[in-house]
Design an enzyme around this catalytic site. Structure first.
Site, short mmCIF file in Angstrom:
data_model
loop_
_atom_site.label_atom_id
_atom_site.label_comp_id
_atom_site.label_asym_id
_atom_site.label_seq_id
_atom_site.Cartn_x
_atom_site.Cartn_y
_atom_site.Cartn_z
N ASP A 23 -3.44 3.84 -6.20
CA ASP A 23 -4.84 3.57 -5.87
C ASP A 23 -5.76 4.31 -6.85
O ASP A 23 -6.78 3.76 -7.28
CB ASP A 23 -5.12 3.99 -4.43
CG ASP A 23 -4.09 3.39 -3.49
OD1 ASP A 23 -4.01 2.16 -3.41
OD2 ASP A 23 -3.32 4.16 -2.88
N HIS B 149 -3.43 5.25 2.64
CA HIS B 149 -3.12 4.16 1.69
C HIS B 149 -3.26 2.85 2.46
O HIS B 149 -2.29 2.23 2.89
CB HIS B 149 -1.71 4.35 1.12
CG HIS B 149 -1.27 3.20 0.25
ND1 HIS B 149 -1.90 2.88 -0.92
CD2 HIS B 149 -0.26 2.30 0.39
CE1 HIS B 149 -1.30 1.84 -1.46
NE2 HIS B 149 -0.31 1.46 -0.68
#
Ligand code: NAD
Ligand code: LMR
Length: 332
Positions: free
Chosen positions: A161, A189
C-alpha cells in the site's frame, strides 16, 4: 571473510502466485543481501505439493549460489523447523466482489495451527510476516497462538500500500517515485487504510503544497490506494502477486537493515502509540536502528482528519478481532 550461517526462511503457500514471484527473489539474495546464504522451507497443503515440486525443480535449475537447501513439505512441524523467518502467504485470495475481511472465516483458522507450529518448532528468535488476508487479523491470530514468541516478532504487510501510494503521488506530481518519502499508511490493510499525505514529502517539499489540491488527495488519492487491490483483481482476474512479492522483499529487507531515509509502513503489535487501541496489529511508521531493533517513529503530527481516518480503520480492526476471536475461541 567469515562464512555466514544460512538464514532459514519458511514460506507458506509456496506454490501459489505470490510464492512463485517471491521465492526466486529470496534465493537470488534480494531479501537478505548478496553474501547471505539462505535455506528455504517451502510449505504447501497436500493438493499443492505436485506444483510445489515443480517450483523446487525450477529453483534447482537456477543454480542460485546462496541457496544451501530446499525443504518441501505439507507438515507444519517440518516446515517451520528451526526457521529464522516465517513468511505466511498461504491462504485463499479474495475474488471480485469480496472484501478482504470476507476471508476471515476461510483463512483465520489456518493461522492458529501455523502460530502453534512456529511456537513449537521455529527458533525462538523467529520473525513472522503475515501476507495472507485479512493479514492484520491473521497476524494477530498467529501471534496469540504462538504464546512463547514475543509479540514484537510479528508483522503484517502494508508495504504494498505504501509503494502504491508513493507511485500515485509521483505520477500526479510528474516526478520519479524516488522523490516521494515520509509516506506512512496507517491502520488496516483494507479500504479503510489511511495513506497520510499530510506528512508526505515530494522532492523534500510538503506533498500538499506540491499537489496543491487537498480535495484530490482526500477524494481521489486515498480511495485509489485503498481500492488498488480490487482494481488489480478486476484488471488481472487474479489478485496482485508480483507487486505483493516485491513488497514482501521490501518489508523484510527493511526490517533487517538500518532504515534508509525516514520510515516504512509495517503492521505491528500496538502498545497504544498515537492513540491506537493497544493489542491490535495495525500499520504505523517503523524505523530500524543500527543493531536491528525496530520502533514506531515518534513525534509525527497528525491532522484531525488523519486522526479520524486512522481511528476508523483501527475500529474496523477491533471489529475483525471480535469476530475472529469468537469464531476461533481465542481470548483477547
Ligand atoms: P494463490 O491462491 O495463488 O496461492 C495461495 C497458495 O496457498 C496456494 O498454492 C494454496 O495451495 C496455498 N495454501 C492454502 N492454504 C494453505 C495452508 N493452510 N498452508 C500452506 N499453504 C496453503 O494466492 P496468492 O495470490 O499467492 O495470495 C495469497 C494470499 O496473499 C491471499 O490471501 C491474498 O489475499 C494475500 N495477499 C495479500 C497482500 C498484502 O498486501 N497483504 C497482497 C496480495 C495478496
Ligand atoms: C492487495 O492489496 O492487492 C491484496 O490484499 C489482494 C486483495 O485482495 O486486494
Amino acid at each position: 571473510m567469515m562464512k555466514k550461517d544460512p538464514i532459514r526462511v519458511a514460506v507458506t503457500g509456496a506454490a501459489g502466485n505470490i510464492g512463485y514471484a517471491l521465492l526466486f527473489r529470496i534465493a537470488s539474495g534480494q531479501m537478505f543481501g548478496p553474501d547471505q546464504p539462505v535455506a528455504l522451507n517451502l510449505i504447501e497443503i497436500e493438493p499443492g505439493m505436485a506444483a510445489l515440486k515443480g517450483v523446487a525443480m525450477e529453483l534447482d535449475d537456477c543454480a542460485f549460489p546462496l541457496v544451501t537447501d530446499i525443504v518441501q513439505t505439507a507438515e507444519l512441524d517440518v516446515g517451520f523447523n528451526d526457521c529464522d523467518w516465517a513468511l505466511l502467504v498461504g491462504s485463499v485470495p479474495r475474488k471480485a466482489g469480496m472484501e478482504r475481511a470476507d476471508l476471515l472465516g476461510i483463512n483465520g483458522k489456518i493461522f492458529v495451527g501455523q502460530g502453534q507450529a512456529i511456537n513449537d518448532h521455529a527458533k525462538s528468535s523467529c520473525r513472522v510476516l503475515v501476507v495472507g488476508n485479512p493479514c492484520n487479523t491473521n497476524c494477530l491470530i498467529a501471534m496469540k497462538s504462538a504464546t512463547d514468541i514475543p509479540n514484537e516478532q510479528f508483522f503484517a504487510m502494508t508495504r504494498l500500500d505504501e509503494n502504491r501510494a508513493k507511485t500515485q503521488l509521483a505520477q500526479k506530481a510528474g516526478v520519479p517515485v524516488k522523490e516521494v518519502s515520509d509516506l506512512c499508511v496507517w491502520g488496516n490493510h483494507s479500504p479503510t487504510m489511511f495513506p497520510d499525505f499530510y506528512n508526505t514529502r515530494i522532492a523534500r517539499q510538503k506533498a500538499t503544497d506540491v499537489i496543491g489540491d487537498e480535495t484530490w488527495l482526500k477524494e481521489t488519492f486515498v480511495p485509489t490506494v485503498g481500492q488498488r487491490g480490487k482494481a488489480i483483481i478486476e484488471a488481472r482476474g487474479a489478485s496482485s502477486a508480483a507487486s505483493a512479492a516485491n513488497a514482501v522483499v521490501d518489508t523484510v529487507r527493511d526490517l533487517t537493515t538500518p532504515t534508509r531515509g525516514s520510515f516504512h509502513s509495517v503492521c505491528v503489535h500496538s502498545s497504544g502509540e498515537y492513540g491506537t487501541p493497544p493489542g491490535i496489529i495495525t500499520s504505523m511508521p517503523i524505523t530500524v536502528d543500527a543493531v536491528g531493533n525496530w520502533r514506531v517513529v515518534g513525534g509525527i503530527g497528525l491532522t484531525d482528519y488523519a486522526k479520524e481516518q486512522i481511528a476508523a480503520s483501527n475500529e474496523e480492526l477491533l471489529e475483525e478481532r471480535k469476530i475472529a476471536f469468537e469464531q476461533l475461541g481465542l481470548s483477547i
